[in-house]
Design a protein around this motif. Structure first.
Motif, PDB file in Angstrom:
ATOM      1  N   LEU A   1       0.857  -1.184   0.000  1.00 36.87           N
ATOM      2  CA  LEU A   1       0.000   0.000   0.000  1.00 36.87           C
ATOM      3  C   LEU A   1       0.892   1.232   0.000  1.00 36.87           C
ATOM      4  N   THR A   2       0.701   2.126  -0.968  1.00 31.98           N
ATOM      5  CA  THR A   2       1.508   3.337  -1.084  1.00 31.98           C
ATOM      6  C   THR A   2       0.618   4.564  -1.009  1.00 31.98           C
ATOM      7  N   LEU A   3       1.003   5.513  -0.150  1.00 33.09           N
ATOM      8  CA  LEU A   3       0.403   6.839  -0.125  1.00 33.09           C
ATOM      9  C   LEU A   3       1.436   7.816  -0.673  1.00 33.09           C
ATOM     10  N   PHE A   4       1.050   8.604  -1.645  1.00 37.98           N
ATOM     11  CA  PHE A   4       2.000   9.444  -2.367  1.00 37.98           C
ATOM     12  C   PHE A   4       2.089  10.809  -1.686  1.00 37.98           C
ATOM     13  N   GLU A   5       3.302  11.159  -1.261  1.00 40.23           N
ATOM     14  CA  GLU A   5       3.513  12.364  -0.469  1.00 40.23           C
ATOM     15  C   GLU A   5       3.899  13.578  -1.302  1.00 40.23           C
ATOM     16  N   ARG A   6       4.522  13.347  -2.447  1.00 36.87           N
ATOM     17  CA  ARG A   6       4.956  14.469  -3.286  1.00 36.87           C
ATOM     18  C   ARG A   6       4.251  14.492  -4.636  1.00 36.87           C
ATOM     19  N   LEU A   7       3.976  13.336  -5.178  1.00 37.70           N
ATOM     20  CA  LEU A   7       3.353  13.266  -6.494  1.00 37.70           C
ATOM     21  C   LEU A   7       1.875  13.619  -6.396  1.00 37.70           C
ATOM     22  N   SER A   8       1.385  14.331  -7.392  1.00 42.01           N
ATOM     23  CA  SER A   8      -0.014  14.746  -7.402  1.00 42.01           C
ATOM     24  C   SER A   8      -0.883  13.698  -8.086  1.00 42.01           C
ATOM     25  N   ALA A   9      -2.182  13.801  -7.854  1.00 39.96           N
ATOM     26  CA  ALA A   9      -3.127  12.885  -8.497  1.00 39.96           C
ATOM     27  C   ALA A   9      -3.093  13.047 -10.014  1.00 39.96           C
ATOM     28  N   GLU A  10      -2.664  14.221 -10.505  1.00 38.06           N
ATOM     29  CA  GLU A  10      -2.569  14.440 -11.949  1.00 38.06           C
ATOM     30  C   GLU A  10      -1.351  13.749 -12.538  1.00 38.06           C
ATOM     31  N   GLN A  11      -0.283  13.622 -11.764  1.00 41.45           N
ATOM     32  CA  GLN A  11       0.935  12.975 -12.246  1.00 41.45           C
ATOM     33  C   GLN A  11       0.855  11.451 -12.168  1.00 41.45           C
ATOM     34  N   LEU A  12       0.113  10.931 -11.206  1.00 34.75           N
ATOM     35  CA  LEU A  12       0.169   9.501 -10.888  1.00 34.75           C
ATOM     36  C   LEU A  12      -0.341   8.555 -11.966  1.00 34.75           C
ATOM     37  N   PRO A  13      -1.336   8.925 -12.778  1.00 32.24           N
ATOM     38  CA  PRO A  13      -1.768   7.962 -13.806  1.00 32.24           C
ATOM     39  C   PRO A  13      -0.639   7.477 -14.702  1.00 32.24           C
ATOM     40  N   PHE A  14       0.368   8.331 -14.982  1.00 30.79           N
ATOM     41  CA  PHE A  14       1.487   7.888 -15.814  1.00 30.79           C
ATOM     42  C   PHE A  14       2.171   6.680 -15.193  1.00 30.79           C
ATOM     43  N   TYR A  15       2.507   6.760 -13.899  1.00 32.00           N
ATOM     44  CA  TYR A  15       3.236   5.685 -13.234  1.00 32.00           C
ATOM     45  C   TYR A  15       2.394   4.415 -13.121  1.00 32.00           C
ATOM     46  N   LEU A  16       1.170   4.577 -12.680  1.00 28.70           N
ATOM     47  CA  LEU A  16       0.326   3.401 -12.441  1.00 28.70           C
ATOM     48  C   LEU A  16      -0.075   2.736 -13.751  1.00 28.70           C
ATOM     49  N   GLN A  17      -0.417   3.531 -14.741  1.00 27.29           N
ATOM     50  CA  GLN A  17      -0.779   2.947 -16.033  1.00 27.29           C
ATOM     51  C   GLN A  17       0.428   2.317 -16.725  1.00 27.29           C
ATOM     52  N   LEU A  18       1.621   2.875 -16.512  1.00 28.04           N
ATOM     53  CA  LEU A  18       2.837   2.254 -17.054  1.00 28.04           C
ATOM     54  C   LEU A  18       3.043   0.881 -16.435  1.00 28.04           C
ATOM     55  N   MET A  19       2.881   0.766 -15.131  1.00 31.32           N
ATOM     56  CA  MET A  19       3.013  -0.537 -14.480  1.00 31.32           C
ATOM     57  C   MET A  19       1.984  -1.521 -15.014  1.00 31.32           C
ATOM     58  N   LYS A  20       0.756  -1.081 -15.177  1.00 32.68           N
ATOM     59  CA  LYS A  20      -0.296  -1.941 -15.726  1.00 32.68           C
ATOM     60  C   LYS A  20       0.053  -2.369 -17.154  1.00 32.68           C
ATOM     61  N   HIS A  21       0.535  -1.423 -17.958  1.00 30.62           N
ATOM     62  CA  HIS A  21       0.934  -1.692 -19.340  1.00 30.62           C
ATOM     63  C   HIS A  21       2.034  -2.756 -19.389  1.00 30.62           C
ATOM     64  N   LEU A  22       3.047  -2.614 -18.536  1.00 33.04           N
ATOM     65  CA  LEU A  22       4.152  -3.571 -18.530  1.00 33.04           C
ATOM     66  C   LEU A  22       3.708  -4.938 -18.029  1.00 33.04           C
ATOM     67  N   ALA A  23       2.871  -4.954 -16.991  1.00 32.33           N
ATOM     68  CA  ALA A  23       2.377  -6.229 -16.460  1.00 32.33           C
ATOM     69  C   ALA A  23       1.601  -6.991 -17.525  1.00 32.33           C
ATOM     70  N   GLN A  24       0.840  -6.287 -18.335  1.00 28.31           N
ATOM     71  CA  GLN A  24       0.060  -6.924 -19.393  1.00 28.31           C
ATOM     72  C   GLN A  24       0.941  -7.445 -20.521  1.00 28.31           C
ATOM     73  N   ARG A  25       2.198  -7.026 -20.567  1.00 27.00           N
ATOM     74  CA  ARG A  25       3.148  -7.478 -21.582  1.00 27.00           C
ATOM     75  C   ARG A  25       4.207  -8.402 -20.986  1.00 27.00           C
ATOM     76  N   ASP A  26       3.866  -9.017 -19.864  1.00 23.34           N
ATOM     77  CA  ASP A  26       4.694 -10.049 -19.225  1.00 23.34           C
ATOM     78  C   ASP A  26       6.028  -9.542 -18.713  1.00 23.34           C
ATOM     79  N   ILE A  27       6.118  -8.243 -18.421  1.00 16.82           N
ATOM     80  CA  ILE A  27       7.274  -7.724 -17.697  1.00 16.82           C
ATOM     81  C   ILE A  27       6.933  -7.844 -16.215  1.00 16.82           C
ATOM     82  N   PRO A  28       7.783  -8.480 -15.409  1.00 18.74           N
ATOM     83  CA  PRO A  28       7.434  -8.727 -14.006  1.00 18.74           C
ATOM     84  C   PRO A  28       7.512  -7.454 -13.164  1.00 18.74           C
TER      85      PRO A  28
END
Length: 328
Positions: free
Chosen positions: A54-81
């Motif tokens: 569980l991560t609570l983001f202290e510096r990153l804004s809600a506007e910035q975060l979709p890039f990071y989270l969607q990138l992780m989802k994108h990589l997971a869907q392409r079999d990157i662990p």
């Protein structure tokens, strides 16, 4: 990482219920790192224990975060662990907890390799190249927020805390990197989403000693679009060095870059500019560690990293540039 925001058991339970993760059986703060609040979260949905982060983001804004989270989802869907962000019933992977943006991802198996061998470096190098290739078609764009613009802004802030010799080094290196960034060869370097912080403690391995297999990369919250070569340089400066002196270990460095090159062949200018990017990687982390050390934030369990380590690394890269040549 360091706990800036205390999360109650009731708040964690409410989030777990919203995500369908089951009953919370344990909530434990993670002490390492200095950017976000992190907890290990254990739940039981009825079929046994499941572990999450569980991560609570202290510096990153809600506007910035979709890039990071969607990138992780994108990589997971392409079999990157990588950790896969958990969605609520509406498919949202960015949540809110204790007034902060939050995310829950699955916990990777295994542990860190803090004294990596050639075997570990080969695996990380190969997977880094696969990650770069897998992210080529990622639709979102965000610059590396700890890149040259941030160095230019932050070096004057930390400079008053330095000795004259240190100040001369950091300002000279900043000018060198600014000039490099305006060169045609640098502008032509291949680029895309990068991790930008893939240190030993952001990679997991599992298995018998000496035969461990890489189980994943995590902590993508410094990711951004930058040169792939910068990502490679950041890794070399951590995975392939003698920690006391900052010198590159030739065997590990050769193994790392050769494994990367076997998955994504490095271009002529990438090979030529690698020594300069190794300096860039050292400058980035010396600057950020100076900032965290001299301008700290209050946090439970917070422990800032030693900025002197990357000062040594930068001096070593300037004085003894390392060149990698592809085997014929």
């Amino acid at each position: 990482m360091a706990v800036f925001t205390e999360v109650s058991a009731d708040a964690a339970a409410a989030l777990s219920e919203r995500l369908g993760l089951g009953t919370v059986t344990e909530l434990r703060g993670i002490s390492s790192g200095i950017e976000n609040t992190n907890y290990f979260l254990t739940t039981d949905p009825g079929d046994g224990a499941h572990e999450w982060v569980l991560t609570l983001f202290e510096r990153l804004s809600a506007e910035q975060l979709p890039f990071y989270l969607q990138l992780m989802k994108h990589l997971a869907q392409r079999d990157i662990p990588v950790p896969d962000p958990q969605a609520d019933i509406n498919g949202e992977i960015l949540h809110s907890l204790c007034g902060k943006p939050a995310a829950v991802v699955d916990k990777l198996a295994g542990g860190h390799q803090l004294a990596p061998s050639v075997w570990h470096c080969q695996q990380v190098g190969a997977m880094l190249a696969r990650m770069h290739l897998a992210a080529r078609d990622f639709a979102l764009h965000q610059p590396n927020l700890r890149g040259l613009a941030w160095w230019t802004e932050t070096v004057p802030v930390v400079a008053p805390y330095l000795t004259p010799e240190q100040r001369a080094l950091i300002e000279s290196e900043l000018h060198f990197q600014q000039d490099l960034a305006h060169s045609p060869a640098f502008a032509a370097l291949p680029r895309g989403p990068i991790h930008a912080d893939l240190f030993r403690d952001n990679v997991m391995f599992d298995g018998l000693p000496g035969h461990e297999k890489l189980t994943g990369f995590f902590d993508f919250y410094f990711a951004g679009v930058d040169t792939w070569l910068f990502d490679l340089a950041v890794c070399l400066n951590d995975w392939c060095i003698d920690l006391d002196s900052g010198r590159l270990d030739e065997a590990r460095a050769q193994a790392f870059v050769s494994a990367y090159d076997a998955e994504r062949e490095l271009g002529h200018d990438e090979i030529r500019l690698l020594p300069a990017l190794l300096r860039a990687g050292a400058l980035r982390f010396w600057t950020s560690r100076l900032w965290d050390y001299h301008l700290p934030r209050e946090a439970s369990m917070l422990k800032a990293h030693d900025p002197g380590h990357f000062e040594r690394v930068l001096r070593e890269r300037v004085n003894n540039p390392w060149h990698w040549l592809r085997a014929e």
